[in-house]
Write an enzyme that holds these catalytic residues in place. Structure first.
Site, PDB file in Angstrom:
ATOM      1  N   LYS A   1       6.356 -10.864   5.693  1.00  0.00           N
ATOM      2  CA  LYS A   1       6.580 -11.208   4.286  1.00  0.00           C
ATOM      3  C   LYS A   1       7.252 -12.569   4.172  1.00  0.00           C
ATOM      4  CE  LYS A   1       7.177  -6.301   3.226  1.00  0.00           C
ATOM      5  NZ  LYS A   1       5.764  -6.116   2.884  1.00  0.00           N
TER       6      LYS A   1
ATOM      7  N   LYS B   1      -3.147  -3.557  15.634  1.00  0.00           N
ATOM      8  CA  LYS B   1      -2.948  -2.695  14.474  1.00  0.00           C
ATOM      9  C   LYS B   1      -3.558  -1.309  14.693  1.00  0.00           C
ATOM     10  CE  LYS B   1      -0.923  -5.599  11.590  1.00  0.00           C
ATOM     11  NZ  LYS B   1       0.392  -5.327  10.988  1.00  0.00           N
TER      12      LYS B   1
ATOM     13  N   GLY C   1       0.813  -1.210   0.000  1.00  0.00           N
ATOM     14  CA  GLY C   1       0.000   0.000   0.000  1.00  0.00           C
ATOM     15  C   GLY C   1       0.846   1.261   0.000  1.00  0.00           C
ATOM     16  N   ASN C   2       1.972   1.255   0.739  1.00  0.00           N
ATOM     17  CA  ASN C   2       2.834   2.422   0.762  1.00  0.00           C
ATOM     18  C   ASN C   2       3.461   2.688  -0.604  1.00  0.00           C
ATOM     19  OD1 ASN C   2       2.782   3.422   3.547  1.00  0.00           O
ATOM     20  ND2 ASN C   2       3.601   1.409   4.057  1.00  0.00           N
TER      21      ASN C   2
ATOM     22  N   LYS D   1      -1.798  -7.927   4.338  1.00  0.00           N
ATOM     23  CA  LYS D   1      -1.838  -8.079   2.885  1.00  0.00           C
ATOM     24  C   LYS D   1      -1.002  -9.254   2.398  1.00  0.00           C
ATOM     25  CE  LYS D   1       1.198  -5.989   0.925  1.00  0.00           C
ATOM     26  NZ  LYS D   1       2.619  -6.238   0.554  1.00  0.00           N
TER      27      LYS D   1
END
Length: 290
Positions: free
Chosen positions: A265, A127, A11-12, A203
């Site tokens: 990740k 979050k 997203g960034n 994500k």
């Protein structure tokens, strides 16, 4: 022979405002079109951290002006972010595919991702979301007060991509597909009905599940560095060009990867690699994924 590839776009990497997003998406569209032109089938997932925050802040600001207005549920904010990011992505990718005369279209699927209501994450929200608040405003919700008061929500593990059959149908119809944006719209099953959950889904975890369920050959997780590294930021920092699942697990045990950045990740890459024979994950920059 072409491969099935799921690309997880951060997203960034999409920018912090509409102008930055348009520029970033144009660059992304060219790289994705390269893969498709080479004969690969591509599904694009994306983050939405900055974007869903902007949506929440906008509704919060409006609510302060109009007290009778609704507070938009987080699941709907995620859906909105999927819609407008997908709108830009599918148009830019579609234009690039048309320019190359490939006869392939691009479509966005508003994607729900089922989570377990009994997931322990709901008992330990972590979050931060939305705007900073005063202490008085913060009294009625779980908060992170480390840099000011912000709401925190759960980040449960994704269990099922609800619209996976739609993704498959579009791929079979020779579409490039954008799915599971922002980790997906988090939903729980209540008596056979899907209900939005107050949560955000990582994500990379959602992309890993999407890739394994879809039967992808590769999961490509795009990030801000060219490769995964150990001893990050130290004199003996070492870039890793190749990494087995066992090696990755050893490095995780050594706490080589930061919890808020590279660790999820690598964990997502491991889950995908373990989901079927011959499946590989790549963590890299957009430019290196071409």
């Amino acid at each position: 022979m072409g491969k099935r590839i799921v690309i997880a776009l951060g997203g960034n990497a999409l920018g912090k405002n509409l102008e930055e997003q348009m520029h970033a998406v144009k660059t992304t569209a060219s790289a994705i079109a390269d893969l498709i032109e080479d004969g690969h089938e591509v599904v694009i997932a994306h983050g939405n951290g900055p974007q869903v925050g902007m949506i929440q802040n906008a509704f919060a600001a409006y609510h302060k002006q109009q007290a009778k207005s609704d507070i938009m549920p987080l699941s709907m904010c995620v859906a909105m972010s999927q819609g407008y990011i997908g709108y830009d992505l599918q148009n830019m990718i579609g234009e690039e595919l048309d320019r190359r005369g490939l006869g392939i279209h691009c479509a966005t699927v508003l994607t729900q991702v089922a989570v377990d209501p009994a997931d322990p994450a709901f008992q330990h929200p972590t979050k931060p979301i939305g705007a900073f608040m005063t202490e008085e405003e913060a009294k009625n919700a779980p908060m992170d007060g480390s840099r000011g008061w912000r709401q925190v929500v759960a980040s449960p593990r994704p269990k099922e991509i609800v619209e996976i059959a739609t993704v498959r149908a579009l791929m079979n119809a020779k579409h490039a597909v954008i799915a599971a944006g922002g980790g997906g719209i988090p939903v729980v099953d209540r008596d056979g009905a899907l209900v939005g959950a107050r949560a955000v889904i990582d994500k990379d975890n959602a992309s890993s599940l999407l890739a394994s369920t879809f039967g992808a050959d590769y999961l490509v997780i795009l990030t801000a560095v060219e490769k995964v590294a150990i001893n990050w930021g130290k004199e003996n920092q070492e870039w890793l060009a190749d990494l087995t699942v066992d090696q990755a697990k050893e490095y995780i045990a050594e706490e080589q990867f930061a919890k808020g950045s590279m660790l999820p990740k690598v964990e997502a890459a491991i889950r995908f690699a373990e989901s079927g024979e011959g499946r590989n994950a790549l963590i890299t920059l957009l430019e290196k994924a071409r």
